[in-house]
Design a protein around this motif. Sequence first.
Motif, PDB file in Angstrom:
ATOM      1  N   UNK A 206      -1.320 -50.897 -38.180  1.00 10.15           N
ATOM      2  CA  UNK A 206      -1.129 -49.308 -38.741  1.00 10.15           C
ATOM      3  C   UNK A 206      -1.561 -48.179 -38.395  1.00 10.15           C
ATOM      4  N   UNK A 207      -3.188 -48.656 -37.092  1.00  7.60           N
ATOM      5  CA  UNK A 207      -3.276 -47.148 -37.282  1.00  7.60           C
ATOM      6  C   UNK A 207      -3.028 -45.927 -36.770  1.00  7.60           C
ATOM      7  N   UNK A 208      -1.928 -46.713 -35.047  1.00  5.01           N
ATOM      8  CA  UNK A 208      -0.788 -44.820 -34.899  1.00  5.01           C
ATOM      9  C   UNK A 208       0.231 -44.813 -35.632  1.00  5.01           C
ATOM     10  N   UNK A 209       0.424 -45.453 -36.891  1.00  8.37           N
ATOM     11  CA  UNK A 209       2.449 -45.728 -36.833  1.00  8.37           C
ATOM     12  C   UNK A 209       2.347 -44.352 -37.753  1.00  8.37           C
ATOM     13  N   UNK A 266     -15.057 -52.381 -41.609  1.00 13.02           N
ATOM     14  CA  UNK A 266     -15.361 -51.967 -40.371  1.00 13.02           C
ATOM     15  C   UNK A 266     -13.815 -51.228 -39.393  1.00 13.02           C
ATOM     16  N   UNK A 267     -13.453 -52.266 -39.754  1.00 20.23           N
ATOM     17  CA  UNK A 267     -11.726 -51.901 -39.359  1.00 20.23           C
ATOM     18  C   UNK A 267     -11.306 -50.979 -39.349  1.00 20.23           C
ATOM     19  N   UNK A 268     -11.059 -50.431 -40.862  1.00 14.56           N
ATOM     20  CA  UNK A 268     -11.271 -49.542 -41.355  1.00 14.56           C
ATOM     21  C   UNK A 268     -11.458 -48.055 -40.681  1.00 14.56           C
ATOM     22  N   UNK A 269     -12.554 -48.271 -40.564  1.00 12.02           N
ATOM     23  CA  UNK A 269     -13.627 -46.939 -40.005  1.00 12.02           C
ATOM     24  C   UNK A 269     -12.828 -46.936 -38.737  1.00 12.02           C
ATOM     25  N   UNK A 270     -13.689 -47.728 -37.850  1.00 14.14           N
ATOM     26  CA  UNK A 270     -13.449 -48.020 -36.382  1.00 14.14           C
ATOM     27  C   UNK A 270     -11.768 -47.366 -35.640  1.00 14.14           C
ATOM     28  N   UNK A 271     -10.504 -47.874 -36.954  1.00 11.44           N
ATOM     29  CA  UNK A 271      -9.384 -47.303 -36.661  1.00 11.44           C
ATOM     30  C   UNK A 271      -8.536 -45.622 -37.434  1.00 11.44           C
ATOM     31  N   UNK A 273      -8.592 -44.937 -40.359  1.00 18.52           N
ATOM     32  CA  UNK A 273      -8.293 -44.566 -40.670  1.00 18.52           C
ATOM     33  C   UNK A 273      -8.641 -44.612 -42.206  1.00 18.52           C
ATOM     34  N   UNK A 274      -9.896 -44.841 -42.843  1.00 18.50           N
ATOM     35  CA  UNK A 274     -11.165 -45.006 -43.781  1.00 18.50           C
ATOM     36  C   UNK A 274     -11.003 -43.482 -44.356  1.00 18.50           C
ATOM     37  N   UNK A 275     -10.516 -42.211 -43.196  1.00 17.04           N
ATOM     38  CA  UNK A 275     -10.325 -40.958 -43.513  1.00 17.04           C
ATOM     39  C   UNK A 275      -9.662 -40.459 -44.345  1.00 17.04           C
ATOM     40  N   UNK A 276      -8.240 -41.805 -44.720  1.00 21.04           N
ATOM     41  CA  UNK A 276      -7.268 -41.429 -45.688  1.00 21.04           C
ATOM     42  C   UNK A 276      -7.418 -42.421 -46.435  1.00 21.04           C
ATOM     43  N   UNK A 277      -7.671 -43.285 -47.152  1.00 20.58           N
ATOM     44  CA  UNK A 277      -7.504 -44.194 -47.972  1.00 20.58           C
ATOM     45  C   UNK A 277      -8.297 -44.743 -48.717  1.00 20.58           C
ATOM     46  N   UNK A 278      -7.117 -45.046 -49.931  1.00 21.95           N
ATOM     47  CA  UNK A 278      -7.633 -44.827 -51.247  1.00 21.95           C
ATOM     48  C   UNK A 278      -7.914 -47.020 -50.757  1.00 21.95           C
ATOM     49  N   UNK A 279      -9.019 -47.199 -51.250  1.00 22.80           N
ATOM     50  CA  UNK A 279      -9.367 -48.333 -51.520  1.00 22.80           C
ATOM     51  C   UNK A 279      -9.948 -48.229 -53.059  1.00 22.80           C
ATOM     52  N   UNK A 280      -9.368 -49.611 -53.454  1.00 24.32           N
ATOM     53  CA  UNK A 280      -9.529 -50.048 -54.880  1.00 24.32           C
ATOM     54  C   UNK A 280     -10.280 -51.867 -54.091  1.00 24.32           C
ATOM     55  N   UNK A 316     -13.316 -47.812 -56.871  1.00 27.88           N
ATOM     56  CA  UNK A 316     -12.303 -47.075 -56.638  1.00 27.88           C
ATOM     57  C   UNK A 316     -12.970 -46.213 -55.709  1.00 27.88           C
ATOM     58  N   UNK A 317     -12.837 -46.459 -54.429  1.00 26.78           N
ATOM     59  CA  UNK A 317     -12.983 -45.679 -52.965  1.00 26.78           C
ATOM     60  C   UNK A 317     -11.815 -44.140 -52.192  1.00 26.78           C
ATOM     61  N   UNK A 318     -12.387 -42.871 -52.126  1.00 28.40           N
ATOM     62  CA  UNK A 318     -11.464 -42.775 -51.305  1.00 28.40           C
ATOM     63  C   UNK A 318     -12.054 -40.880 -51.096  1.00 28.40           C
ATOM     64  N   UNK A 319     -12.542 -40.821 -50.182  1.00 29.76           N
ATOM     65  CA  UNK A 319     -13.435 -40.337 -49.341  1.00 29.76           C
ATOM     66  C   UNK A 319     -12.541 -38.523 -49.373  1.00 29.76           C
ATOM     67  N   UNK A 320     -13.389 -37.901 -50.081  1.00 24.94           N
ATOM     68  CA  UNK A 320     -13.064 -36.778 -50.394  1.00 24.94           C
ATOM     69  C   UNK A 320     -12.962 -36.586 -51.585  1.00 24.94           C
ATOM     70  N   UNK A 321     -12.061 -37.129 -52.045  1.00 30.18           N
ATOM     71  CA  UNK A 321     -12.071 -37.092 -53.644  1.00 30.18           C
ATOM     72  C   UNK A 321     -12.224 -37.748 -54.909  1.00 30.18           C
ATOM     73  N   UNK A 322     -12.906 -38.869 -54.780  1.00 28.70           N
ATOM     74  CA  UNK A 322     -13.703 -40.073 -55.127  1.00 28.70           C
ATOM     75  C   UNK A 322     -15.279 -39.573 -55.019  1.00 28.70           C
TER      76      UNK A 322
END
Length: 456
Positions: A206-209, A266-271, A273-280, A316-322
């Motif tokens: 999904x990283x490049x989708x 770690x995969x979220x970070x390396x790709x 994706x963690x820059x704009x992913x809500x994680x619950x 709940x995690x969401x960078x830049x929002x929480x």
Amino acid sequence: MKVLSLLKYLLPAILILALGNHSLQAQNTPSRPNVLVILVDDLGYGDLSSYGAKDLKSPHIDQLLSRGMKFSNFYANCPVCSPTRAALLTGRYQDMVGVPGVIRTHPQNSWGYLAPSAVTLADVFQKAGYHTGMVGKWHLGLESPNIPNERGFEFFQGFLGDMMDDYYHHRRHDVNYMRFNQRVVDPQGHATDLFTDWTCDFLKQQAGAEKPFFLYLAYNAPHTPIQPPEDWLQKVKQREPDIEPKRAKLVALIEHLDAGIGQVIQTLDQTGLSENTVVVFSSDNGGHLEAGAYNGNLRDGKQSMYEGGLKVPTGVVWKGHIKPNTETDFMAMTMDLFPTVCEAAGVKVPAGLESQSILPTLEGKTQAPLRKHWFFRRREGGNRYGGKTIEAVISGDWKLLQNSPFAPLELYNLKADPLETRDLAEKNRKKFNELSTLLRAEIQRYGTVPWQKPLK
């Protein structure tokens, strides 16, 4: 002529400026966030380092929770698996979508049938243009139409059933419920490792989708059988020489789970994706005491209407929002995650839900209590209870519960007595009658929804 000549030279410059401005606007327009919901199975309220465990180390989940907001007063919809999962995926009380109890392999001991009319989170996100996927334990049906690919998930890789009889052989009653979409598969390895690897593969794809994704990751761990990899068990025994054998196995299974979630993050970070992913992150119910779980100082555990069966670790995690490293005692429950992630993604929330978004709280805003009355219920099964029910209602500081169909209702003041040690049912009949009336009316409402497979 002079004007035409001037336009001839100016037009390319105007086009360049216009395109540049459009590109700048595109860059400044925030894209819709991805959503990753991680649900673990039977994790006790006190079975993370960040929730007070002394003999257990969960650095990866703790680190994930430190990136956002941790909840100290979060409740599962039910003290057992299927009903909470139904509530999570529909944003409704589980009884209102036909799942009052545990959905099992054999019809004579199965206590729910997910209503075909129920709209799932995957349905909503798919309609909004998201790529929808699920990895892990489904536990909401074994056949059409109640399988993930027919309930909004474009991609499914996991286990259709309830518990696995063995984390390595992936069977339930000698039947293989492992699926890749609708195809039967028989992978090798510990289920926790498989679900972790499949999730990491999904995230890399999904990283490049172009489309954002909604992914529901549901681990079997740390549900019974308590079967950690041997090297993880030996590690715990060496570190904690005085630990009881039963507890050692559960700690090892949780620490192994923690490492898997660490790989996912770690995969979220390396790709990127963690820059704009809500994680619950949450658990479907409290820890199973018979398996060695620790629910902090809360009373009882899984299958119980006392606090130890219902309160669960959640964040709940969401960078830049929480804001990172925040904690709240704001009260919420599993079904409230549905409208929350929808609101965060700008996705329209279906009408008629009993749930409420907690996004204002996550963003640091003041929020009124989500509801005046909170209901919890489980339809029981098996020889122990013969198909009866247990239930509870929380209203303000008060909690009324029936923890056995053969025992009277009990009344507690959670503010004065959070450990539920003093039953006030006889001393405060006014409050008792008030809450029992509320509970009876809610149970009658639930009775309008069928929970067995319809007859053909």
